[in-house]
Design a protein around this motif. Structure first.
Motif, PDB file in Angstrom:
ATOM      1  N   HIS A   9       3.514 -10.927   9.487  1.00 53.07           N
ATOM      2  CA  HIS A   9       2.042 -11.333  10.033  1.00 53.07           C
ATOM      3  C   HIS A   9       1.721 -12.811   9.240  1.00 53.07           C
ATOM      4  N   THR A  10       0.676 -13.406  10.215  1.00 54.19           N
ATOM      5  CA  THR A  10       0.354 -14.803   9.701  1.00 54.19           C
ATOM      6  C   THR A  10      -0.801 -14.918   8.876  1.00 54.19           C
ATOM      7  N   THR A  11      -1.628 -13.780   9.244  1.00 58.04           N
ATOM      8  CA  THR A  11      -2.776 -13.527   8.747  1.00 58.04           C
ATOM      9  C   THR A  11      -2.873 -12.381   7.766  1.00 58.04           C
ATOM     10  N   THR A  12      -3.199 -12.353   6.502  1.00 63.48           N
ATOM     11  CA  THR A  12      -3.216 -10.748   5.785  1.00 63.48           C
ATOM     12  C   THR A  12      -4.819 -10.480   5.641  1.00 63.48           C
ATOM     13  N   ILE A  13      -4.930  -9.182   6.303  1.00 56.79           N
ATOM     14  CA  ILE A  13      -6.131  -8.498   6.113  1.00 56.79           C
ATOM     15  C   ILE A  13      -6.001  -7.464   5.008  1.00 56.79           C
ATOM     16  N   GLY A  14      -7.422  -7.097   4.574  1.00 58.46           N
ATOM     17  CA  GLY A  14      -7.571  -6.133   3.546  1.00 58.46           C
ATOM     18  C   GLY A  14      -7.282  -4.699   3.953  1.00 58.46           C
ATOM     19  N   TYR A  15      -7.075  -3.851   3.064  1.00 57.67           N
ATOM     20  CA  TYR A  15      -6.738  -2.524   3.300  1.00 57.67           C
ATOM     21  C   TYR A  15      -7.459  -1.727   2.163  1.00 57.67           C
ATOM     22  N   GLY A  16      -8.279  -2.282   1.241  1.00 59.70           N
ATOM     23  CA  GLY A  16      -9.039  -1.603   0.095  1.00 59.70           C
ATOM     24  C   GLY A  16      -8.418  -1.851  -1.259  1.00 59.70           C
ATOM     25  N   SER A  17      -8.528  -1.020  -2.409  1.00 57.11           N
ATOM     26  CA  SER A  17      -8.188  -1.375  -3.525  1.00 57.11           C
ATOM     27  C   SER A  17      -7.035  -0.220  -4.003  1.00 57.11           C
ATOM     28  N   ASP A  18      -6.607   0.713  -2.918  1.00 57.23           N
ATOM     29  CA  ASP A  18      -5.881   1.833  -3.391  1.00 57.23           C
ATOM     30  C   ASP A  18      -4.545   1.678  -2.049  1.00 57.23           C
ATOM     31  N   ALA A  19      -3.518   1.305  -2.871  1.00 59.91           N
ATOM     32  CA  ALA A  19      -2.281   1.121  -1.840  1.00 59.91           C
ATOM     33  C   ALA A  19      -1.981   2.462  -1.078  1.00 59.91           C
ATOM     34  N   ASN A  20      -2.282   3.611  -1.870  1.00 60.28           N
ATOM     35  CA  ASN A  20      -2.092   4.790  -1.395  1.00 60.28           C
ATOM     36  C   ASN A  20      -3.030   5.439  -0.571  1.00 60.28           C
ATOM     37  N   ASN A  21      -4.223   4.862  -0.587  1.00 57.65           N
ATOM     38  CA  ASN A  21      -5.152   5.328   0.068  1.00 57.65           C
ATOM     39  C   ASN A  21      -5.925   4.126   1.080  1.00 57.65           C
ATOM     40  N   LYS A  22      -5.182   3.666   1.906  1.00 56.49           N
ATOM     41  CA  LYS A  22      -5.572   2.478   2.674  1.00 56.49           C
ATOM     42  C   LYS A  22      -6.648   2.621   3.828  1.00 56.49           C
ATOM     43  N   TYR A  23      -7.393   1.852   4.140  1.00 55.75           N
ATOM     44  CA  TYR A  23      -8.245   2.019   5.280  1.00 55.75           C
ATOM     45  C   TYR A  23      -7.558   2.317   6.518  1.00 55.75           C
ATOM     46  N   THR A  24      -8.014   3.322   7.349  1.00 56.28           N
ATOM     47  CA  THR A  24      -7.323   3.754   8.286  1.00 56.28           C
ATOM     48  C   THR A  24      -7.192   3.008   9.663  1.00 56.28           C
TER      49      THR A  24
END
Length: 302
Positions: free
Chosen positions: A145-160
């Motif tokens: 990826h070129t742009t990193t987007i967020g997925y929340g604070s928990d790597a084991n419970n990422k935004y769907t």
């Protein structure tokens, strides 16, 4: 089926098979019987909704249709008679050029929050002023990826789900055809044009929500979607995409998109109802009819 997920996976597999079957058969016939000849598109339309055609002795009832035909092969196309009208001419656009409306690696608005941004987030009228923006590919993980987007604070419970929007300006719409959107996503996606879904890849059927997971796991999958011309408008159009993960601890998410169309490069008029030739490139033909019998507007008053 042992589970609902297994059932939906089989349904998705059958849909994918059906979607890819025409292209597979064209390739098979080409390699087996046509010495590897490629194929081109023939677009046929008319200014009369009652129009029909005969292609190589096969009748076509649809007044507007897109066909694939083998390249460098002869064909004969006839505009059939329509009661109350006379055939005037074929309007022929021979040869097309490809126009890239949205290139890969383009800039997109995106929403990487912990819920759906709004119920109408994919609508043309929705305001994405507060969304972030960045160049594609957008995502996270190891897929480039070129742009990193967020997925929340928990790597084991990422935004769907992550959401993407882009406005594309289309000029001279009437001269353009064959609109196609091509995506590369991990894991699944649904694509919308001006608020209408035009297709999905690796996603279950039915309503999609923020918490809907993709059908299967992958390391990036391509999707191709034909965009009906009547969904587009002269000027600004909005392309919207929702990209879904396959589970809460999925390591990657990726999104990129390209949109293309064809435009006629040459136009001529053919006055005979039967047009014959050898297909060397994509072709667009419009049958033009002229009314000869006019209904009396006062007949019901007599």
């Amino acid at each position: 089926w042992p589970s609902y997920r297994a059932f939906t996976e089989d349904i998705t597999s059958m849909k994918t098979f059906a979607l890819n079957r025409p292209a597979y058969m064209l390739d098979f016939i080409s390699s087996r019987f046509m010495n590897g000849a490629g194929n081109e598109i023939i677009n046929i339309s008319a200014n009369n909704e009652k129009a029909s055609y005969t292609l190589n002795n096969e009748k076509i009832e649809d007044p507007s249709i897109q066909l694939r035909y083998f390249k460098n092969q002869p064909f004969s196309l006839k505009a059939n008679a329509v009661a109350g009208y006379k055939f005037k001419h074929w309007l022929l656009s021979a040869g097309t050029g490809t126009v890239t409306l949205i290139a890969n690696n383009n800039n997109w608005k995106y929403w990487d929050g912990n819920t759906t941004p709004a119920v109408n987030w994919f609508a043309k009228s929705y305001s994405d002023t507060n969304w972030k923006n960045g160049n594609a590919p957008l995502g996270y993980g190891s897929l480039g990826h070129t742009t990193t987007i967020g997925y929340g604070s928990d790597a084991n419970n990422k935004y769907t789900t992550a959401y993407f929007r882009k406005t594309v300006n289309i000029t001279n719409l009437s001269s353009k055809d064959n609109f196609v959107i091509s995506t590369f996503v991990d894991d699944g996606a649904a694509v919308y044009v001006n608020g209408t879904e035009v297709g999905r890849v690796n996603m279950p059927a039915g309503a999609l929500t923020f918490s809907t997971y993709s059908t299967t796991y992958n390391n990036g999958v391509n999707g191709t979607f034909n965009v009906p011309k009547n969904l587009l408008t002269e000027g600004d159009n909005v392309i919207a995409v929702e990209v879904h993960q396959t589970n809460a601890n999925s390591s990657d998410l990726i999104f990129d998109l390209q949109m293309t169309c064809s435009t006629a490069t040459n136009e001529q008029t053919i006055t005979t109802a039967v047009y014959s030739g050898t297909l060397s490139s994509s072709l667009s033909l419009q049958a033009v009819y002229e009314q000869t019998v006019f209904e009396d507007p006062d007949k019901d008053m007599r």
